[in-house]
Design a protein around this motif. Structure first.
Motif, PDB file in Angstrom:
ATOM      1  N   ILE A  29      -5.815 -29.950 -10.227  1.00 44.05           N
ATOM      2  CA  ILE A  29      -5.267 -30.814  -9.189  1.00 44.05           C
ATOM      3  C   ILE A  29      -5.496 -32.275  -9.578  1.00 44.05           C
ATOM      4  O   ILE A  29      -6.556 -32.635 -10.085  1.00 44.05           O
ATOM      5  CB  ILE A  29      -5.892 -30.491  -7.809  1.00 44.05           C
ATOM      6  N   LEU A  30      -4.486 -33.093  -9.367  1.00 47.50           N
ATOM      7  CA  LEU A  30      -4.530 -34.512  -9.714  1.00 47.50           C
ATOM      8  C   LEU A  30      -3.982 -35.318  -8.540  1.00 47.50           C
ATOM      9  O   LEU A  30      -2.832 -35.137  -8.138  1.00 47.50           O
ATOM     10  CB  LEU A  30      -3.699 -34.783 -10.970  1.00 47.50           C
ATOM     11  N   GLU A  44     -17.582 -26.223  -5.203  1.00 48.81           N
ATOM     12  CA  GLU A  44     -18.531 -26.852  -6.124  1.00 48.81           C
ATOM     13  C   GLU A  44     -19.957 -26.346  -5.872  1.00 48.81           C
ATOM     14  O   GLU A  44     -20.881 -27.130  -5.634  1.00 48.81           O
ATOM     15  CB  GLU A  44     -18.468 -28.378  -6.008  1.00 48.81           C
ATOM     16  N   PRO A  45     -20.152 -25.035  -5.951  1.00 50.27           N
ATOM     17  CA  PRO A  45     -21.449 -24.464  -5.559  1.00 50.27           C
ATOM     18  C   PRO A  45     -22.595 -24.830  -6.493  1.00 50.27           C
ATOM     19  O   PRO A  45     -23.755 -24.755  -6.095  1.00 50.27           O
ATOM     20  CB  PRO A  45     -21.177 -22.955  -5.590  1.00 50.27           C
ATOM     21  N   HIS A  93     -15.661 -29.618 -10.976  1.00 54.25           N
ATOM     22  CA  HIS A  93     -15.168 -30.641 -11.909  1.00 54.25           C
ATOM     23  C   HIS A  93     -15.781 -30.416 -13.288  1.00 54.25           C
ATOM     24  O   HIS A  93     -15.580 -31.212 -14.198  1.00 54.25           O
ATOM     25  CB  HIS A  93     -15.491 -32.053 -11.403  1.00 54.25           C
ATOM     26  N   ARG A  94     -16.497 -29.290 -13.435  1.00 52.30           N
ATOM     27  CA  ARG A  94     -17.143 -28.973 -14.699  1.00 52.30           C
ATOM     28  C   ARG A  94     -16.253 -28.028 -15.505  1.00 52.30           C
ATOM     29  O   ARG A  94     -16.033 -26.871 -15.127  1.00 52.30           O
ATOM     30  CB  ARG A  94     -18.512 -28.336 -14.467  1.00 52.30           C
ATOM     31  N   ILE A  95     -15.760 -28.539 -16.618  1.00 53.21           N
ATOM     32  CA  ILE A  95     -14.835 -27.772 -17.445  1.00 53.21           C
ATOM     33  C   ILE A  95     -15.516 -26.557 -18.053  1.00 53.21           C
ATOM     34  O   ILE A  95     -14.911 -25.483 -18.184  1.00 53.21           O
ATOM     35  CB  ILE A  95     -14.252 -28.681 -18.540  1.00 53.21           C
ATOM     36  N   PHE A 116     -10.574 -23.809  -9.724  1.00 58.06           N
ATOM     37  CA  PHE A 116      -9.819 -24.919  -9.137  1.00 58.06           C
ATOM     38  C   PHE A 116     -10.447 -26.202  -9.667  1.00 58.06           C
ATOM     39  O   PHE A 116     -11.489 -26.650  -9.191  1.00 58.06           O
ATOM     40  CB  PHE A 116      -9.914 -24.832  -7.613  1.00 58.06           C
ATOM     41  N   LEU A 117      -9.811 -26.792 -10.676  1.00 58.93           N
ATOM     42  CA  LEU A 117     -10.418 -27.850 -11.465  1.00 58.93           C
ATOM     43  C   LEU A 117      -9.795 -29.197 -11.129  1.00 58.93           C
ATOM     44  O   LEU A 117      -8.577 -29.323 -10.984  1.00 58.93           O
ATOM     45  CB  LEU A 117     -10.221 -27.543 -12.954  1.00 58.93           C
ATOM     46  N   GLY A 118     -10.629 -30.213 -10.998  1.00 54.94           N
ATOM     47  CA  GLY A 118     -10.116 -31.557 -10.736  1.00 54.94           C
ATOM     48  C   GLY A 118     -11.235 -32.568 -10.745  1.00 54.94           C
ATOM     49  O   GLY A 118     -12.412 -32.222 -10.605  1.00 54.94           O
ATOM     50  N   ARG A 119     -10.866 -33.815 -10.916  1.00 46.04           N
ATOM     51  CA  ARG A 119     -11.851 -34.885 -10.890  1.00 46.04           C
ATOM     52  C   ARG A 119     -12.389 -35.057  -9.470  1.00 46.04           C
ATOM     53  O   ARG A 119     -11.805 -34.556  -8.495  1.00 46.04           O
ATOM     54  CB  ARG A 119     -11.212 -36.192 -11.369  1.00 46.04           C
ATOM     55  N   ASN A 120     -13.499 -35.764  -9.351  1.00 52.35           N
ATOM     56  CA  ASN A 120     -14.021 -36.086  -8.023  1.00 52.35           C
ATOM     57  C   ASN A 120     -12.974 -36.873  -7.249  1.00 52.35           C
ATOM     58  O   ASN A 120     -12.382 -37.821  -7.764  1.00 52.35           O
ATOM     59  CB  ASN A 120     -15.308 -36.912  -8.147  1.00 52.35           C
TER      60      ASN A 120
END
Length: 339
Positions: A223-224, A175-176, A208-210, A54-58
């Motif tokens: 998610i944006l 974000e473990p 948030h780490r690709i 589940f990827l997204g910016r802060n």
């Protein structure tokens, strides 16, 4: 940039294997805090035995979404389907089937690793004390050491041992690896992979780490600003986005223009109309980002893989593949050319 950068892109899995059972699904999940719309209609699907990144910016809405999945906060709207049961808010019985590692680990500082296991076991009917002790050994956690005396990496490992000891159907990680050094982060990700390979564990983890998504995930949701911007397999994502460099068109002059080429004055204009690049919505393309440099226009475009394969490319276009980082920035970043 897109006319509507918040619309969602969803692609199916590319392999021909039969679909797996769905462990987690959300529909139109929404949550506001005052005037802030933190989550704005999130739809996602997590299949059994998958690692879902589940990827997204802060600040994109990842933690708010996870807090709703865990029943910590209630959605304003939408449904959560967990292990075939759908409801507005995750129940206690459902939470007992989830292993959860939050972004920060908060333990009673005077409790040892072993004592924390005994304490947490009371919340899970399926708690396996033998498995917890095995995990402490595998993760090299000293059972008699107080939690206040553990390093950051050891605290994350302890949280994971506590989350896995009751053999959950689903592991949710928020974000473990935040704050871990490179070695501890790599070890943690390898543990997650091994859990999937050896036990068929289903994992949903936000980051948030690709590089973490690239390393362990087989499906990704981006998610944006509280909305899902993309959901699909990593293979489909990397096969669907391309960089297109549009070079200035070269026109062959008409015969009359050739006759006038040595005449004084400015060169004649070509009588041929300029070509319009075909990377348009009508042709199945979505332009994610535009850049201009040295008279050349570069486009980041998204299209289904068959569109790229079957399309007659523009003669003055150079097509390049992109890294996952470049794709993520195109989907979730700011188009600086418009500033």
């Amino acid at each position: 940039m897109l006319e509507n950068p918040e619309q969602s892109i969803t692609t199916p899995l590319t392999n021909s294997a039969p679909p797996r059972p769905v462990v987690l699904r959300t529909h139109d999940l929404k949550r506001t805090f005052g005037k802030v719309e933190a989550v704005r209609g999130v739809d996602l699907t997590v299949e059994e035995g998958r690692i879902y990144g589940f990827l997204g910016r802060n600040g994109a809405g990842k933690t708010s979404t996870i807090r709703m999945l865990m029943g910590i906060i209630k959605p304003d709207k939408g449904e959560i389907e967990l292990l075939g049961k759908s409801r507005r808010r995750t129940s206690v019985a459902q939470k007992q089937q989830i292993g959860y590692v939050s972004q920060g680990q908060y333990f009673y500082p005077w409790m040892t690793c072993h004592a924390l296991g005994r304490f947490v076991s009371g919340f899970y009917p399926s708690w396996d004390a033998q498995e917890f002790n095995r995990l402490l050994t595998v993760l090299e956690l000293p059972p008699g050491r107080r939690s206040s005396h553990l390093s950051g990496g050891m605290r994350v490992k302890l949280a994971l041992a506590l989350a896995l000891a009751h053999r959950p159907a689903l592991l949710i990680l928020d974000e473990p690896t935040a704050g871990l050094d490179a070695v501890a982060r790599r070890e943690f990700l390898e543990i997650i992979q091994n859990q999937t390979l050896e036990h068929g564990r289903t994992t949903f983890f936000s980051t948030h780490r690709i590089d973490e998504v690239e390393r362990v995930a087989d499906r990704v949701g981006i998610i944006l600003k509280g909305k899902m911007r993309f959901e699909g397999s990593l293979d489909n994502l990397t096969a669907s986005a391309r960089k297109i460099s549009l070079l200035p068109p070269v026109f062959e002059p008409e015969s009359s223009e050739l006759e006038d080429v040595h005449k004084p004055g400015p060169p004649p204009l070509s009588s041929k109309p300029p070509q319009i690049h075909p990377f348009t919505e009508e042709n199945g393309f979505e332009i994610l980002r535009k850049e201009t440099s040295n008279g050349r226009q570069d486009l980041i475009a998204f299209a289904e893989p068959p569109v790229w394969e079957n399309y007659n490319l523009f003669p003055n276009a150079r097509i390049e593949t992109l890294s996952l980082e470049d794709i993520f920035i195109a989907l979730a970043g700011t188009d600086v050319s418009s500033i």
